[in-house]
Structure formats: C-alpha cells, structure tokens
Design a protein around this motif. Structure first.
Motif, mmCIF file in Angstrom:
data_model
loop_
_atom_site.group_PDB
_atom_site.id
_atom_site.type_symbol
_atom_site.label_atom_id
_atom_site.label_comp_id
_atom_site.label_asym_id
_atom_site.label_seq_id
_atom_site.Cartn_x
_atom_site.Cartn_y
_atom_site.Cartn_z
ATOM 1 N N THR A 1 0.775 -1.233 0.000
ATOM 2 C CA THR A 1 0.000 0.000 0.000
ATOM 3 C C THR A 1 0.813 1.293 0.000
ATOM 4 O OG1 THR A 1 -1.825 -1.088 1.134
ATOM 5 C CG2 THR A 1 -1.742 1.301 1.277
ATOM 6 N N GLU B 1 -10.588 -0.189 1.663
ATOM 7 C CA GLU B 1 -9.994 -1.507 1.457
ATOM 8 C C GLU B 1 -11.076 -2.531 1.105
ATOM 9 O OE1 GLU B 1 -10.026 -4.681 3.876
ATOM 10 O OE2 GLU B 1 -9.083 -3.678 5.591
ATOM 11 N N HIS C 1 -6.274 -2.518 -1.704
ATOM 12 C CA HIS C 1 -5.799 -3.421 -0.646
ATOM 13 C C HIS C 1 -6.363 -4.835 -0.841
ATOM 14 C CE1 HIS C 1 -4.929 -4.842 3.513
ATOM 15 N NE2 HIS C 1 -3.945 -3.962 3.441
#
Length: 307
Positions: free
Chosen positions: A20, A231, A269
C-alpha cells in the motif's frame, strides 16, 4: 487534485501489485503531493511514475503494520540524497516517531531537510486557507486511522461581461476583486467583489481509509465525499475470514459508500489470492450491485477527483 496509486496489494507484494501507498497530487492547488502510507518498495514505484519526491510535503500513515510503513526509512533517506530541501511532515499513530528515528539512527541515514513527526489519536490534524485534514479511529488489529481531506471552497471566476459593463479592463483591479476587495471604476463608481464574482468553486472531499472491518466511524468520516478509498481485501464469501483478520469485503465497502452518500468508491488493498485484474473482477461486480459507481484501483493508476 488526483490520486495516484503506487501499491494496491494487501500484506505482501506480488509481481502484479506492490503493497500500500497512495499519492494525492495537489499540483494545481499547492504544487505538492501528499503520500498516504508507504509500504516497502514505494520509492521504487515512484521512480517508475511521474511523481517527484521533491514535491513531497506530507505523509499520512494509517497504521504501523509493515506493509504500510516499511518503505519509509528508504524513501526519506533517498529524498535527502536526491537533494530535496523542502520540509516534510509525517502524521501517524503513536509509535511512528520511534520507528522513524530508530531506523534512521541505526542505519546512520542523513536527512538534510526539516522532518517533523506528529503522532495523533484522531481529530483535526491540519488546516490552512486551502485544506483541512481530519482523522478518525477505525477497527483493525493495530490502531488504524482513516483520513478525510477537505478542499475549502474557492472564489468563483470573475464575470468578464459585468466587468466590461463597468468599464474595467484587465489588470491589477481584477486581482483585487478576485481577493474580495472593492475597487473604483474610472468614473468613480464603487464596485464590490460580490458584484462581479461568479458562484464559488465547491471544494472536493477525499476520504482514505486504513485497514478496517466495518465500524461506526467509517460513515461519519466519509459522509458526502467526492471519492472514498476503501480496502476490499476479500470477496464477501470470505466475510468470516475478513472479520477475523479485521478486514472488509468489497460488498461491505460498497455498503459503507452507499450509507455515507459518497459520489465514487475506489477499492484497493486486495488479497494476493486475487492474482490479476481478471481475478479481481468478481470483487468489482459484487460491489457494483450495491454501489454502481465503483472502480478498482490499479498500481500506477491516475484517478482525477471530479469536482
């Protein structure tokens, strides 16, 4: 205002996706960029991108798991070696200061620019005439935060037809009116800024969440955002695993976006079990069932934040 994704994978990098890191490019607004998280290899990703570390102004860390911070020492050191001199401020949870200072000290790394580290527990972190950044605690195995970036409204453009009707020509008087001041026409008539300014330009709102499972602070933090970055580690068929490891599914991200009334949802993510875009398509499909204006973030993807 644009988002540039430097890494979209969860946990560990793959050949297709790095871990990330997200850059918020504010080149028109303040000639700088802000970084959100800095996983291992982020500086390598920057080298392969149009981003410039000399433009780096702020770094916001969501939480202290390695896939979000292992790239920090190298990036800070390399930025100095490249001759950057402008200051950098880092915001993050308690412990981020010790991590940075220890890493740089033990490795004998030199940082030849002003580096400020601000540890926080949420709330308003930064505000000036152009932007406001606030944060709220999410729900993850480590203390994890989301960030809401609000661009303040800006004065509208000058109404050129109205200006001409007053006999005003381009020049310094235009600048004074743009700043909200009053001026006088050649014949002595007073003209107020409100008389010749069009409607203000509405500021944009971006919300970037750290790792989290569904929790109470997501919707208030994201309320009315133009873009929500959430995410989506798993598909919803793995919601039990997602809950156990304090992560979210694509469907849960879409439900949050719908409840918060955001304009666009960006998923990121992703678990490394989803190898490529083809394997990620089912995550997008399930999210779109709830929130149609959803996109999948891609490494090296540039996404303008629409006004």
């Amino acid at each position: 205002m644009e988002l540039y994704f430097l890494g979209t994978n969860a946990g560990v990098p793959t050949l297709q996706r790095n871990v990330t890191s997200i850059a918020l490019r504010l080149l028109e607004e303040r000639r700088s960029m802000w970084l959100f998280d800095c996983g291992e290899g982020t500086q390598h990703q920057i080298l392969r991108s149009p981003l410039k570390m000399t433009r780096l102004e702020k770094i916001f860390i969501t939480h202290l798991h390695g896939d979000h911070i292992f790239g920090l020492p190298g990036l800070l050191s390399s930025r100095s070696a490249q001759g950057a001199t402008s200051p950098v401020t880092i915001y993050g949870p308690k412990g981020i200061k010790a991590y940075i200072e220890t890493s740089l000290d033990i490795s004998q790394s030199r940082v030849n620019y002003s580096l400020e580290v601000v540890e926080h527990s949420g709330g308003v972190l930064f505000e000036d005439d152009g932007f406001r950044v606030e944060s709220a605690l999410l729900e993850h195995r480590a203390e994890s935060f989301g960030y809401r970036i609000t661009e303040k409204d800006r004065p509208g453009n000058l109404d050129l037809e109205r200006l001409e009707s007053y006999g005003l020509k381009p020049g310094p008087l235009y600048g004074r009116l743009k700043r909200g001041e009053s001026v006088q026409t050649p014949d002595g008539q007073e003209v107020h800024a409100a008389d010749v300014l069009l409607a203000p330009k509405k500021g944009r709102i971006v919300t970037i969440l750290g790792d989290t499972r569904p929790c109470a602070n997501i919707v208030p933090l994201a309320k009315g955002s133009d873009l929500l970055v959430h995410e989506a580690t798993f598909m919803h068929e793995l919601q039990d695993i997602a809950n156990e490891y304090y992560h979210s599914t694509a469907l849960q991200a879409a439900e949050a976006a719908s409840e918060a009334g955001v304009k666009e949802l960006m998923l990121t993510h992703f678990s490394s079990r989803y190898k490529d875009t083809e394997h990620l398509q089912p995550l997008l499909d399930e999210a779109k069932q709830v929130f149609p204006n959803t996109r999948l973030a891609e490494d090296f993807g540039l996404y303008p934040v629409q006004r």
